[in-house]
Design an enzyme around this catalytic site. Structure first.
Site, PDB file in Angstrom:
ATOM      1  NE  ARG A   1      -8.389   1.289  -6.693  1.00 40.96           N
ATOM      2  CZ  ARG A   1      -7.100   1.582  -6.704  1.00 40.96           C
ATOM      3  NH1 ARG A   1      -6.208   0.671  -6.983  1.00 40.96           N
ATOM      4  NH2 ARG A   1      -6.688   2.805  -6.447  1.00 40.96           N
TER       5      ARG A   1
ATOM      6  CG  ASN B   1      -8.800   2.025  -9.971  1.00 39.54           C
ATOM      7  OD1 ASN B   1      -9.884   1.679  -9.524  1.00 39.54           O
ATOM      8  ND2 ASN B   1      -8.155   3.079  -9.518  1.00 39.54           N
TER       9      ASN B   1
END
Length: 102
Positions: free
Chosen positions: A27, A45
């Protein structure tokens, strides 16, 4: 690259990245790459182990970030991308950020 102009046509895509993509810095790397490309939106997520991203930018910007997402990074193992086109109207994002897990 600079972020998109308010008058330029935008594409918005919801992308789910499947594979070993959590716990490896995916990320954060995505946020850096999106900002480099001038793509706005978010990444987070999911509890199923995937990563989800909302991408907004010119067709070229979105395609470039999708290409990066499919390759991932060396510590990630991307198995598949599920890309959904989000039809207008949609809100314009001002930046690209990391959201909490969904």
């Amino acid at each position: 690259m600079e972020s998109h102009d308010k008058d330029e046509p935008l594409e918005t895509r919801l992308v789910q990245v499947l594979g070993q993509v959590q716990g490896v810095g995916y990320r954060e790397a995505c946020v850096r790459r999106a900002r480099e490309l001038g793509v706005t939106g978010w990444v987070r997520n999911r509890t199923d182990g995937s990563v989800e991203a909302m991408l907004q930018g010119s067709p070229e910007q979105v395609a470039a970030l999708c290409a990066w997402l499919s390759e991932g990074m060396s510590a990630a193992l991307v198995e598949a991308l599920e890309v959904t086109e989000m039809p207008p109207p949609f809100a314009r994002f001002d930046n690209f950020e990391r959201l909490p897990t969904l």
